[in-house]
Design an enzyme around this catalytic site. Structure first.
Site, mmCIF file in Angstrom:
data_model
loop_
_atom_site.group_PDB
_atom_site.id
_atom_site.type_symbol
_atom_site.label_atom_id
_atom_site.label_comp_id
_atom_site.label_asym_id
_atom_site.label_seq_id
_atom_site.Cartn_x
_atom_site.Cartn_y
_atom_site.Cartn_z
ATOM 1 N N ARG A 103 79.475 37.054 -73.630
ATOM 2 C CA ARG A 103 79.417 38.279 -72.934
ATOM 3 C C ARG A 103 78.356 38.708 -72.585
ATOM 4 N NH1 ARG A 103 82.783 42.899 -76.185
ATOM 5 N NH2 ARG A 103 80.739 43.094 -77.086
ATOM 6 N N THR A 107 76.982 44.142 -68.672
ATOM 7 C CA THR A 107 78.475 44.444 -68.235
ATOM 8 C C THR A 107 79.548 44.267 -69.200
ATOM 9 O OG1 THR A 107 78.646 42.227 -67.550
ATOM 10 C CG2 THR A 107 77.417 43.600 -65.965
ATOM 11 N N ASP A 202 77.024 35.694 -84.540
ATOM 12 C CA ASP A 202 75.913 35.937 -85.352
ATOM 13 C C ASP A 202 76.007 35.822 -86.846
ATOM 14 O OD1 ASP A 202 74.256 36.338 -83.209
ATOM 15 O OD2 ASP A 202 74.317 38.336 -83.198
HETATM 16 C C1 PRP Z 1 82.423 37.342 -78.897
HETATM 17 C C2 PRP Z 1 83.660 36.917 -79.516
HETATM 18 C C3 PRP Z 1 84.509 36.716 -78.263
HETATM 19 C C4 PRP Z 1 84.101 37.885 -77.425
HETATM 20 C C5 PRP Z 1 85.130 39.187 -77.474
HETATM 21 O O1 PRP Z 1 81.699 36.355 -78.360
HETATM 22 O O2 PRP Z 1 83.573 35.842 -80.141
HETATM 23 O O3 PRP Z 1 84.427 35.612 -77.552
HETATM 24 O O4 PRP Z 1 82.679 38.369 -77.917
HETATM 25 O O5 PRP Z 1 84.601 40.066 -76.570
HETATM 26 P P1 PRP Z 1 85.643 40.397 -75.503
HETATM 27 O O6 PRP Z 1 87.150 40.609 -75.898
HETATM 28 O O7 PRP Z 1 84.807 41.845 -74.867
HETATM 29 O O8 PRP Z 1 85.351 39.802 -74.239
HETATM 30 P P2 PRP Z 1 80.157 36.736 -77.672
HETATM 31 O O9 PRP Z 1 80.142 36.971 -76.371
HETATM 32 O O10 PRP Z 1 79.291 37.363 -78.694
HETATM 33 O O11 PRP Z 1 79.544 35.125 -77.884
HETATM 34 P P3 PRP Z 1 79.359 34.230 -79.098
HETATM 35 O O12 PRP Z 1 80.415 33.770 -79.765
HETATM 36 O O13 PRP Z 1 78.551 33.219 -78.421
HETATM 37 O O14 PRP Z 1 78.578 35.034 -80.045
HETATM 38 N N1 URA Z 2 82.184 40.229 -80.265
HETATM 39 C C1 URA Z 2 82.204 40.358 -81.678
HETATM 40 O O1 URA Z 2 81.432 39.446 -82.134
HETATM 41 N N2 URA Z 2 82.383 41.543 -82.236
HETATM 42 C C2 URA Z 2 82.895 42.629 -81.681
HETATM 43 O O2 URA Z 2 82.883 43.722 -82.278
HETATM 44 C C3 URA Z 2 82.956 42.541 -80.235
HETATM 45 C C4 URA Z 2 82.602 41.397 -79.699
#
Ligand code: PRP
Ligand code: URA
Length: 208
Positions: A103, A107, A202
């Protein structure tokens, strides 16, 4: 389609430990896999079976086995990777595709960077894995991509879903069943889930 919320005591107990900010990386990782394994039980409830003849020590019997080549798991990187070992422990012969997405911190829109799916997807039922459904943007985009390959069916398996994300996802993909362990209260101003568990990626990989 309404989400299936898995309120089984074992899942709810493990989820509470997962949410706890004192839970460290090792235990967090183990719990994500254990919850994914338990949830996979429900997600695979309607896998087709076929009759097979088995010779028991006593006699021949007509028994059931899962029919054909069926499943593909598709984790959304990174956090979805944390669920893969758990689901594969139940269905070790499944294929695994990968979709890379993060994400944008400003945005909150998904940015995709990788996609590799099994080439026989039209023969498979796909279960998409991601612990968090927040705004729903990542899940919607991932399923858009997967559907272009013509899978037999798609389900979305997450651990925590926000109402906002569930709403957006079911509008975009009304045919895709969502299975989660909890529907939480809301998103905060940064689109994190409340009460949630923080940043799943994380916490799984120990990057913060
Ligand atoms: C997190 C999570 C989802 C997303 C959910 O990933 O694992 O993929 O956010 O958010 P959304 O429903 O608003 O799209 P993140 O973008 O943190 O990436 P990561 O898993 O690489 O840390
Ligand atoms: N992605 C995460 O890992 N945690 C949240 O709460 C939302 C998006």
């Amino acid at each position: 389609m309404n989400p299936i919320i898995m309120d089984h005591p074992l899942i709810q107990h493990k989820l509470s430990i997962l949410r706890d900010k004192r839970t460290g990386t090792k235990q967090f990782r183990e719990l994500v896999n254990e919850i994914a394994m338990l949830m996979c039980y429900e997600a695979t409830r309607d896998l087709p079976l076929e009759d097979v003849v088995i010779e028991t020590p006593m006699e021949k019997a007509v028994c059931k086995k899962i029919a054909g080549r069926n499943l593909a798991f598709v984790p959304i990187l990174r956090a979805g990777l944390g669920m893969v070992d758990g689901v594969l422990s139940l269905v070790p012969t499944a294929k695994v595709g990968h979709i890379g997405m993060y994400r944008d911190p400003e945005t909150h829109e998904p940015v995709d960077y990788y996609c590799k799916l099994p080439d026989d997807l039209p023969m498979r039922d796909v279960i998409v894995l991601d612990p968090m459904l927040a705004t729903g943007g990542s899940a919607i985009d991932a399923v858009d991509k997967i559907k272009k390959f013509g899978p037999r069916s798609v389900k979305f398996l997450c651990i925590i879903a926000a109402p906002e994300g569930l709403d957006a996802f079911t509008k975009a993909h009304p045919d895709v069943e969502v299975i989660c362990a909890a529907q939480d209260r809301q998103l905060n101003d940064h689109c994190y889930i409340l009460p949630g568990l923080g940043d799943a990626g994380d916490r799984i990989f120990g990057t913060k």
